[in-house]
Write a protein that holds these residues in place. Structure first.
Motif, mmCIF file in Angstrom:
data_model
loop_
_atom_site.group_PDB
_atom_site.id
_atom_site.type_symbol
_atom_site.label_atom_id
_atom_site.label_comp_id
_atom_site.label_asym_id
_atom_site.label_seq_id
_atom_site.Cartn_x
_atom_site.Cartn_y
_atom_site.Cartn_z
ATOM 1 N N GLU A 1 18.040 48.233 -7.286
ATOM 2 C CA GLU A 1 19.432 48.669 -7.254
ATOM 3 C C GLU A 1 20.252 47.983 -8.347
ATOM 4 N N ALA A 2 19.987 46.679 -8.555
ATOM 5 C CA ALA A 2 20.687 45.945 -9.605
ATOM 6 C C ALA A 2 20.350 46.513 -10.982
ATOM 7 N N GLN A 3 19.064 46.859 -11.201
ATOM 8 C CA GLN A 3 18.660 47.438 -12.480
ATOM 9 C C GLN A 3 19.309 48.804 -12.703
ATOM 10 N N ILE A 4 19.357 49.602 -11.647
ATOM 11 C CA ILE A 4 19.986 50.931 -11.750
ATOM 12 C C ILE A 4 21.471 50.787 -12.069
ATOM 13 N N ASN A 5 22.149 49.854 -11.378
ATOM 14 C CA ASN A 5 23.576 49.624 -11.639
ATOM 15 C C ASN A 5 23.812 49.171 -13.068
ATOM 16 N N LEU A 6 22.900 48.332 -13.585
ATOM 17 C CA LEU A 6 23.037 47.869 -14.961
ATOM 18 C C LEU A 6 22.916 49.033 -15.938
ATOM 19 N N LEU A 7 21.954 49.921 -15.709
ATOM 20 C CA LEU A 7 21.799 51.090 -16.578
ATOM 21 C C LEU A 7 23.014 52.011 -16.493
ATOM 22 N N LYS A 8 23.526 52.191 -15.272
ATOM 23 C CA LYS A 8 24.724 53.013 -15.096
ATOM 24 C C LYS A 8 25.910 52.401 -15.831
ATOM 25 N N ALA A 9 26.059 51.081 -15.692
ATOM 26 C CA ALA A 9 27.180 50.389 -16.338
ATOM 27 C C ALA A 9 27.093 50.508 -17.849
ATOM 28 N N GLU A 10 25.892 50.327 -18.386
ATOM 29 C CA GLU A 10 25.702 50.434 -19.834
ATOM 30 C C GLU A 10 26.037 51.841 -20.321
#
Length: 443
Positions: free
Chosen positions: A112-121
């Protein structure tokens, strides 16, 4: 421990030995196999020096002290805990936690943290591109990027990813933290307070006499009417910050130019674009333009402009484009008490039928003026007059007028404003009337 320092040549020699794990200028680490061989050979009664020589070591390079220290250490460890004690456990006991298998909840949290990071980027880059597109592909200022980074961090709860997102946005991490520091926020608040004061003065100049203005007009109006001098860059920055937009002149693709006749009444171009002769009343420019107002109603404006001072000396408004439109403008010029004809003065126009007509040309001669005409189809030969009509249509409120009388009142108010209050950059930041007086006093 021996204090002997290994040279680069000795380090290279020792590193080639299969019983050496690593070597530096101050120390050497042996493999576990070397330790096992050493203990086995010691049980047979061999000396430490002989064992090292049999294993391919140069005793003089290692030094007797280093050999004795290693042998004593290994023998003691073996006597206390046996062969297992001889293993090199430094990597295992380095203080780093051992890897363990993650639970399902922990794996999901990481994903979930990795997905959020990709979304944020992705969202950050989209926002930056969208903002720069609105700025006509100019680079987004770092301050706006900092704000976008913070909004993304708060949305996806990525407080520990500031450095990464700053790298994505192309700004520094220190700049991000400095921007949101208490000191910087106070400085921005103080700057905003000063900008608010400047904005109010700029708005007064912007709406002066009910005519919207650009940055240069505002600068001259502030200096001429309010006694305030601001840098042009500052005015533009405040206008951009508070979205103070002035009308922009646009080319009119449907503008029709009157076609000149082939009769003998066409006169040559005596002016040759020498509009500025610094003599009031010497170069007169005239032309006619159409005005749409109300519900599809149409009127016509004829003007005579002084080429040296840009002053409008005479004008006439009509709902019909008859010969009287041009001749009545000439008669109004004659009645203008402020107009003083200079020596060898001329009136310049295009080759429209109004100006090639015998009645107009007779009246021009009667007024003691020479007549000049632009070349056929060349609007640049009367550029200042064309420019005036462009500014006039941008700055007046023609369309809201519902009657011809209302239109005439609006035009009269603008002509007064233009001659007496509209400062012009190319007139030494004076109004046309001020510049006329300036030229007369300098003569």
């Amino acid at each position: 421990m021996s204090k002997k320092i290994f040279s680069e040549k000795e380090i290279k020699l020792l590193s080639a030995n299969k019983y050496v794990k690593s070597v530096s200028s101050k120390g050497i680490t042996y493999t576990d196999e070397m330790k096992h061989v050493f203990i086995a050979e010691r049980k047979k009664g061999k000396f430490a020096r002989d064992i090292f020589e049999e294993c391919g070591f140069d005793v003089e390079v290692l030094g007797i002290k280093r050999i004795k220290s290693a042998s004593d250490r290994w023998q003691k460890a073996f006597n206390e805990n046996g062969i297992s004690r001889l293993r090199d456990t430094r990597a295992e006991n380095s203080g780093r936690p051992r890897e363990r298998e993650l639970s399902l909840e922990e794996k999901n949290a990481r994903l979930e943290a990795q997905i959020n990071l990709l979304k944020a980027e992705n969202e950050l880059l989209k926002k930056i591109r969208f903002a720069e597109r609105g700025m006509r592909k100019l680079t987004l200022p770092p301050s706006q990027k900092f704000i976008l980074i913070r909004s993304v961090i708060e949305k996806y709860q990525l407080e520990n990813m500031v450095s990464y997102l700053c790298e994505v946005a192309g700004v520094s991490r220190s700049g991000y933290y400095n921007y949101f520091s208490e000191k910087s926020q106070k400085q921005r608040e103080l700057k905003d307070e000063k900008d608010e004061v400047v904005k109010e003065l700029i708005l007064k100049a912007f709406h002066f006499k009910g005519r919207k203005k650009g940055a240069r007009q505002i600068k001259m109006t502030l200096a001429g009417q309010f006694g305030v001098v601001y840098n042009l860059k500052r005015i533009r920055r405040i206008m951009k910050k508070y979205t103070i937009i002035c009308p922009i002149r646009k080319a009119n693709p449907y503008r029709r130019m009157m076609k000149a006749t082939q009769e003998h009444r066409v006169v040559p171009n005596l002016l040759n674009r020498e509009f500025k002769q610094d003599v009031p009343g010497k170069v007169l420019l005239t032309d006619i333009t159409y005005l749409f107002y109300g519900k599809g109603q149409k009127a016509y404006l004829s003007t005579i402009k002084d080429g040296s001072t840009n002053e409008i000396l005479a004008y006439h408004v009509s709902d019909r484009i008859t010969m009287d439109l041009a001749t009545d403008t000439l008669l109004k010029l004659k009645k203008n008490r402020n107009f003083k004809k200079a020596k060898d003065s001329l009136i310049h126009s295009d080759q429209g039928t109004h100006y090639t007509h015998p009645d107009f040309q007779k009246l021009v001669k009667k007024l003691g003026l020479r007549q000049s005409m632009s070349r056929r189809g060349n609007c640049w030969d009367n550029a200042p007059q064309e420019s005036f009509f462009g500014h006039f249509k941008d700055e007046t409120y023609i369309k809201p007028c519902t009657t011809l009388e209302e239109l005439k009142r609006e035009i009269k108010q603008y002509m007064i404003y233009y001659n007496h209050y509209r400062y012009q950059w190319n007139l030494k930041k004076m109004t046309p009337v001020q510049y006329r007086d300036h030229l007369l006093n300098a003569a």
